[in-house]
Design an enzyme around this catalytic site. Structure first.
Site, short mmCIF file in Angstrom:
data_model
loop_
_atom_site.label_atom_id
_atom_site.label_comp_id
_atom_site.label_asym_id
_atom_site.label_seq_id
_atom_site.Cartn_x
_atom_site.Cartn_y
_atom_site.Cartn_z
N ASP A 24 0.86 -1.19 0.00
CA ASP A 24 0.00 0.00 0.00
C ASP A 24 0.89 1.23 0.00
O ASP A 24 2.12 1.12 -0.06
CB ASP A 24 -0.97 -0.01 1.21
CG ASP A 24 -2.32 0.60 0.83
OD1 ASP A 24 -2.33 1.78 0.43
OD2 ASP A 24 -3.34 -0.10 0.92
N HIS A 52 -2.90 3.13 -4.54
CA HIS A 52 -2.31 2.60 -3.29
C HIS A 52 -0.86 2.15 -3.50
O HIS A 52 -0.46 1.09 -3.02
CB HIS A 52 -3.16 1.45 -2.75
CG HIS A 52 -4.47 1.92 -2.17
ND1 HIS A 52 -4.57 2.49 -0.92
CD2 HIS A 52 -5.73 1.92 -2.68
CE1 HIS A 52 -5.83 2.82 -0.69
NE2 HIS A 52 -6.56 2.49 -1.73
N GLU A 108 -9.82 2.49 -5.45
CA GLU A 108 -9.50 3.88 -5.10
C GLU A 108 -8.32 4.45 -5.88
O GLU A 108 -7.44 5.08 -5.31
CB GLU A 108 -9.23 3.97 -3.59
CG GLU A 108 -10.45 3.59 -2.77
CD GLU A 108 -10.19 3.60 -1.26
OE1 GLU A 108 -11.11 3.99 -0.54
OE2 GLU A 108 -9.09 3.20 -0.82
C1 ACM Z 1 -10.91 -0.73 0.21
O1 ACM Z 1 -11.43 -0.69 1.33
N1 ACM Z 1 -10.33 0.33 -0.30
C2 ACM Z 1 -10.92 -1.95 -0.57
#
Ligand code: ACM
Length: 548
Positions: free
Chosen positions: A178, A249, A322
């Site tokens: 991440d 991420h 995201e």
């Molecule tokens: C997530 O909670 N962004 C998969």
């Protein structure tokens, strides 16, 4: 009577009148195909009881002890446990079923069977006479651990595999990368861990908190650590699904290799591993070079996570969630790529990115799974979806013929607060109590029969932004993971008809098991003083938590 406190609840229990004594003369016989379970059970029983648990060569030599056997007619993961005058017989449809039956046997022995050494030498061990017939509702019964935001050392992961097995869970989804950390050694790209596996400091609490922990935080798993984790999981019939989150991420990877980022938009060479939380604009550059780089990562990953280690081991999680498109919109390179590929927009570019790895994995006999954003722009047939933004992504995916793992954030995100009270540590998001999780239904009512079959199962997700150590992870995860295990394993009635008071009664005994296992769960009466985090801000910062 402990037979009535089994968790997750078995399908069928017929109590008997007497009990089977287990003594220094009791032996363990592991029939063909159950040898590995026999080794696991023998070790667990020897440690907890202090009894010798001789290994019998023939069932008849078990001396009224424990016999393990395969009975394929029972079906995958199913088991039958019979405790009677002849001893204890655990039969499983396969080795996984025998293991689940062995875990039930451990519960029948009482909480001290979960300890690693006997607390009393002179105590008698007995198994009540009973017949238990059991099989899981869902094939995928999972836990996602975010080891990227806060690193969980290898020992902690092995411990979680033991805790999962005790609850008949069978998929560990490891969120390995991440913005805030890269946790897997990749030999050809050493900077991913040299640079990407640690950050100089860490935000304490959620984003709005003014507090910092000025100590560096980091850690990663070596390739042998991961091989050990996969093997340890396989012994417990748990599949480990690794996640490499792309194209969002990814700031830790960009900090290690700045050419991975959108260097025509931001000075990627100046980026460091992120030290705070939220959705990060620094995403991967959507280029062929980036694809080649991640193919290199995945080539090593596929060796570490072989496809034959468990029923869900062919899966590799590619994230896809995201991914903010601001940098792509500003990037000349990204715009040229869109034109070259003849794509409509940035969303189609993300779909191209994910689609590449879908094909790349399929060519290697593997399957892609990703967060529900991967549905945008269409998906290749073999891909599966983790439905997290509610049920909608899962419904769309199932209707389009894709397999689905249901893990909606409104229901089973265990970073979310478990009580509305002021003492909850660093409260995040929705209030999701033990009862809420117990009443979670993974299969949306609007699906047809065929579409329902696409729901592989469910998992709880443990995001660790505000969980800095094992105690915090335990607190958020337990007891709610216990409720999730029953949702995933047991044939429960519709949510409103579920017997939550009955579950709570069984939990009375189960808390003693968790105590014996050393789990720092949230007590039903609320956090212990040292489990609170007074003054550390969560999210939202003021006002009531959002309604589900
Ligand atoms: C997530 O909670 N962004 C998969």
């Amino acid at each position: 009577m402990v037979t009535t406190s089994l968790i997750p609840a078995p399908r069928h229990v017929v109590p008997g009148a007497g009990e089977t004594p287990l003594t220094a003369h009791s032996a363990l016989h592991a029939g063909p195909g159950t040898e590995d379970v026999g080794r696991w059970l023998g070790a667990a029983l020897r440690a907890a009881t202090g009894l010798p648990w001789r290994e019998a060569r023939e069932p008849a030599e078990a001396g009224g002890g424990v016999r393990l056997a395969l009975a394929p007619a029972l079906g995958a993961e199913a088991y039958r446990l019979v405790s009677d005058r002849t001893g204890v017989l655990v039969e499983g449809g396969d080795a996984a079923g025998v293991l689940h039956g062995a875990q039930t046997l451990r519960q029948l022995l009482g909480p001290d069977a979960f300890r690693r050494a006997p607390v009393r030498r002179d105590r008698a061990w007995t198994v009540p006479h009973t017949t238990v017939e059991d099989a899981p509702r869902f094939r995928w019964r999972g836990l996602m651990l975010d080891v990227a935001r806060h690193f969980m050392p290898k020992e902690g992961v092995l411990r979680y595999l033991d805790l999962m097995s005790a609850h008949k869970l069978n998929v560990l989804h490891l969120h390995l990368t991440d913005d805030q950390g890269w946790r897997v050694e990749i030999r050809r790209y050493p900077r991913l861990t040299e640079v990407g596996s640690w950050r100089a400091r860490t935000k304490i609490g959620h984003r709005a908190s003014p507090l910092w922990d000025e100590r560096p935080h980091g850690g990663h798993y070596t390739q042998d650590d991961l091989r050990e984790i996969v093997a340890y999981a396989a012994e417990r019939h748990i599949s480990v699904v690794p996640e490499i989150d792309v194209p969002g991420h990814s700031q830790a990877a960009i900090a290690a290799y700045p050419e991975l980022g959108n260097s025509d938009v931001v000075d990627t060479a100046a980026l460091t591993v992120w030290d705070t939380w939220g959705i990060n604009p620094n995403v991967l550059a959507p280029t062929e070079d980036t694809l080649r780089f991640y193919e290199g990562v995945l080539e090593e990953l596929l060796e570490l996570f072989p496809a034959d280690a468990g029923p869900f081991s062919p899966f590799v999680h590619i994230g896809g969630d995201e991914c903010v498109k601001d940098q792509w919109r500003a990037s000349r390179t990204a715009r040229e790529q869109i034109a070259k590929l003849g794509l409509a927009d940035e969303d189609a570019l993300q779909s191209w990115f994910i689609g590449h790895f879908d094909r790349w994995l399929a060519e290697r006999g593997r399957r892609l799974i990703g967060w529900d954003e991967i549905l945008q722009g269409g998906l290749a047939p073999g891909a599966a979806v983790s439905s997290w933004r509610g049920y909608a992504g899962g419904v769309t995916a199932a209707r389009a013929g894709h397999d689905v793992v249901m893990c909606p954030e409104q229901q089973v995100y265990l970073d979310h607060r478990q009580d509305a009270g002021p003492d909850e540590p660093v409260p995040i998001g929705y209030v999701r109590t033990l009862e809420d999780v117990y009443r979670f239904e993974p299969v949306p009512a609007e699906l047809t029969r065929e579409e329902r079959a696409r729901v592989l199962g469910t998992q709880a997700n443990v995001w660790t932004e505000v969980m800095e150590d094992q105690g915090r992870v335990d607190y958020q995860t337990f007891p709610r993971l216990v409720a999730l295990s029953e949702v995933a394993w047991s044939e429960l009635p519709a949510p409103a008809d579920r017997d939550f008071p009955g579950f709570e009664r069984r939990m009375t005994e189960h808390y003693r098991r968790l105590d014996a296992l050393g789990v720092a769960y949230r007590p039903p009466t609320g956090p212990r003083p040292w489990q609170r985090r007074p003054g550390v801000l969560g999210r939202p910062v003021d006002g009531p938590p959002p309604a589900v």
